[in-house]
Write a protein that holds these residues in place. Structure first.
Motif, PDB file in Angstrom:
ATOM      1  N   GLN A 118     -12.652  12.065 -30.536  1.00  0.00           N
ATOM      2  CA  GLN A 118     -12.070  11.505 -29.536  1.00  0.00           C
ATOM      3  C   GLN A 118     -12.991  10.124 -28.925  1.00  0.00           C
ATOM      4  OE1 GLN A 118     -11.840  14.749 -29.832  1.00  0.00           O
ATOM      5  NE2 GLN A 118      -9.477  14.595 -30.816  1.00  0.00           N
ATOM      6  N   ARG A 119     -14.461  10.833 -28.774  1.00  0.00           N
ATOM      7  CA  ARG A 119     -15.490  10.120 -28.459  1.00  0.00           C
ATOM      8  C   ARG A 119     -15.802   8.865 -29.032  1.00  0.00           C
ATOM      9  NH1 ARG A 119     -21.983  11.883 -27.603  1.00  0.00           N
ATOM     10  NH2 ARG A 119     -22.387  10.278 -26.026  1.00  0.00           N
ATOM     11  N   LEU A 120     -15.708   9.024 -30.705  1.00  0.00           N
ATOM     12  CA  LEU A 120     -15.631   7.921 -31.611  1.00  0.00           C
ATOM     13  C   LEU A 120     -14.580   6.762 -31.376  1.00  0.00           C
ATOM     14  CD1 LEU A 120     -16.901   9.867 -34.348  1.00  0.00           C
ATOM     15  CD2 LEU A 120     -18.392   8.392 -33.089  1.00  0.00           C
ATOM     16  N   ILE A 121     -13.383   7.391 -31.181  1.00  0.00           N
ATOM     17  CA  ILE A 121     -12.506   6.353 -31.359  1.00  0.00           C
ATOM     18  C   ILE A 121     -12.623   5.508 -30.056  1.00  0.00           C
ATOM     19  CG2 ILE A 121      -9.965   6.186 -30.646  1.00  0.00           C
ATOM     20  CD1 ILE A 121      -9.287   8.822 -32.018  1.00  0.00           C
ATOM     21  N   SER A 122     -12.941   6.072 -28.803  1.00  0.00           N
ATOM     22  CA  SER A 122     -13.189   5.312 -27.526  1.00  0.00           C
ATOM     23  C   SER A 122     -14.358   4.408 -27.537  1.00  0.00           C
ATOM     24  CB  SER A 122     -13.513   6.233 -26.454  1.00  0.00           C
ATOM     25  OG  SER A 122     -13.811   5.573 -25.115  1.00  0.00           O
ATOM     26  N   LEU A 123     -15.549   4.760 -28.392  1.00  0.00           N
ATOM     27  CA  LEU A 123     -16.505   3.806 -28.554  1.00  0.00           C
ATOM     28  C   LEU A 123     -16.281   2.674 -29.494  1.00  0.00           C
ATOM     29  CD1 LEU A 123     -19.372   6.537 -29.077  1.00  0.00           C
ATOM     30  CD2 LEU A 123     -19.466   4.995 -27.072  1.00  0.00           C
ATOM     31  N   MET A 124     -15.724   2.994 -30.689  1.00  0.00           N
ATOM     32  CA  MET A 124     -15.159   2.026 -31.400  1.00  0.00           C
ATOM     33  C   MET A 124     -14.359   0.984 -30.911  1.00  0.00           C
ATOM     34  SD  MET A 124     -14.571   3.907 -35.136  1.00  0.00           S
ATOM     35  CE  MET A 124     -14.046   4.959 -34.957  1.00  0.00           C
ATOM     36  N   ASN A 125     -13.352   1.437 -29.883  1.00  0.00           N
ATOM     37  CA  ASN A 125     -12.547   0.413 -29.562  1.00  0.00           C
ATOM     38  C   ASN A 125     -13.127  -0.633 -28.337  1.00  0.00           C
ATOM     39  OD1 ASN A 125      -9.454   0.365 -29.622  1.00  0.00           O
ATOM     40  ND2 ASN A 125      -9.881   2.675 -29.800  1.00  0.00           N
ATOM     41  N   GLU A 126     -14.308   0.062 -27.904  1.00  0.00           N
ATOM     42  CA  GLU A 126     -15.014  -0.968 -26.882  1.00  0.00           C
ATOM     43  C   GLU A 126     -15.962  -1.537 -27.736  1.00  0.00           C
ATOM     44  OE1 GLU A 126     -17.321  -0.223 -22.508  1.00  0.00           O
ATOM     45  OE2 GLU A 126     -16.559   1.376 -23.646  1.00  0.00           O
ATOM     46  N   TYR A 127     -16.756  -1.239 -28.844  1.00  0.00           N
ATOM     47  CA  TYR A 127     -18.110  -1.667 -29.320  1.00  0.00           C
ATOM     48  C   TYR A 127     -17.955  -2.297 -30.457  1.00  0.00           C
ATOM     49  CZ  TYR A 127     -20.629   0.195 -25.129  1.00  0.00           C
ATOM     50  OH  TYR A 127     -20.980   0.472 -24.085  1.00  0.00           O
ATOM     51  N   CYS A 128     -16.894  -1.879 -31.405  1.00  0.00           N
ATOM     52  CA  CYS A 128     -16.537  -2.098 -32.864  1.00  0.00           C
ATOM     53  C   CYS A 128     -14.956  -2.718 -32.748  1.00  0.00           C
ATOM     54  CB  CYS A 128     -16.652  -1.147 -33.727  1.00  0.00           C
ATOM     55  SG  CYS A 128     -18.138  -0.339 -33.483  1.00  0.00           S
ATOM     56  N   THR A 129     -14.774  -3.625 -32.198  1.00  0.00           N
ATOM     57  CA  THR A 129     -13.250  -4.615 -32.037  1.00  0.00           C
ATOM     58  C   THR A 129     -12.827  -4.846 -33.193  1.00  0.00           C
ATOM     59  OG1 THR A 129     -14.181  -6.555 -31.073  1.00  0.00           O
ATOM     60  CG2 THR A 129     -13.638  -4.586 -29.517  1.00  0.00           C
TER      61      THR A 129
END
Length: 313
Positions: free
Chosen positions: A176-187
């Motif tokens: 869940q942390r990775l999903i959130s991070l990717m949505n913010e930094y790997c758009t």
């Protein structure tokens, strides 16, 4: 006076005889106070379970009807009694619902950390510090040579390739942390999630955590799109797909030995590193530190002239 036997360790785990309960027992017991829902801390079948709401939901999903007898859902900072011991849950910052466990008996406070992290994480409650006479800390990464990089900087490594990625991650917390991070930094990335991870993702959303965009894995989608796809899978699937072709294999972890052979090394950990543990000790201001769940030898040496450090395991 600090009771040296307030917490003792046996084959089942950490036992508080003064309250007749276990902290994160490894086998089913009568009274279990659970810090968080990872499988090495939360087993099913306990008669009385004390935990946060999120922890109960994760356990009920994982163990179904064998999750436990009675679940006592406790809010953070709410004081409750387990026999003669007063207990509170304090946010631990590890995963959603994770808690440090503050216990008070005969005027002495004992703080059990469970697993915890100090790095910011939008998918769970941020860690909080309280003062205690005894700090019982995890020492998973209690080595001066271990310093976790900033997760927001690490996740940018995924932007270094347009190839499709198979991303290995633990299903609860890290996913869940990775999903959130990717949505913010790997758009530019399109996130596909293995079906076994989805129930935990849905519980996060049920608890009000907005993770951003993701999709359930579809083989045809992955096959028909040759760039910027990230297929997130749990560890067993990641290991079984070791011959997967046309993907960059990456495993998100703080452990260096698990990065061996990976094409991109992604050091994202959900545990406190050496500096974080030292800072936690400064904040808690304990008279004694008891170590657990790792190697406490480095801490013992570091504080040999200034603080009592006792190794529980």
């Amino acid at each position: 006076m600090i009771l040296e036997d307030f917490i003792v360790i046996d084959k089942i785990g950490l036992f508080c005889k003064y309250g007749n309960f276990y902290l994160d027992p490894k086998e089913a017991v009568k009274n279990a106070v659970i810090s968080h829902a990872h499988g090495d801390h939360a087993v099913g079948g306990n008669l009385n379970v004390y935990c946060t709401e999120a922890t109960s939901l994760f356990m009920l999903h994982r163990y179904r009807k064998f999750a436990g007898g009675e679940f006592n859902i406790i809010d953070y900072h709410q004081t409750f009694d387990v026999n003669d011991v007063k207990v509170q849950f304090i946010p631990a910052g590890h995963i959603l619902g994770s808690a440090m466990i503050l216990m008070e008996y005969m005027g002495i406070k004992y703080l059990y950390t469970g697993d915890y992290k100090l790095q910011p994480d939008k998918t769970c409650e941020p860690v909080e510090f309280v003062e205690a006479d005894v700090l019982i800390t995890e020492t998973t990464f209690a080595d001066p040579q271990t310093q976790h990089p900033v997760a927001e900087a690490e996740i940018l490594k995924l932007n270094s390739t347009q190839s499709n990625i198979m991303l290995g991650a633990y299903a609860l917390g890290k996913c869940q942390r990775l999903i959130s991070l990717m949505n913010e930094y790997c758009t530019e990335k399109r996130i596909l999630v293995h079906y076994s991870m989805l129930p935990f993702v849905k519980i996060y959303e049920q608890m009000g955590i907005d993770l951003g965009k993701y999709e359930i894995y579809d083989r045809k989608v992955m096959k028909n799109n040759q760039t910027n796809m990230v297929y997130m899978v749990p560890p067993l699937v990641f290991k079984s797909y070791f011959k997967a072709i046309n993907v960059v294999r990456i495993f998100a972890t703080g452990w260096k030995h698990l990065q061996t052979g990976q094409e991109i090394q992604l050091y994202i950990s959900d545990h406190a590193d050496w500096n974080d543990i030292i800072l936690t000790i400064e904040k808690v201001k304990p008279q004694q530190v008891w170590t657990n769940h790792g190697n406490g030898q480095h801490l013992k040496k570091h504080y040999e002239k200034s603080l009592v450090v006792k190794l529980l395991n």
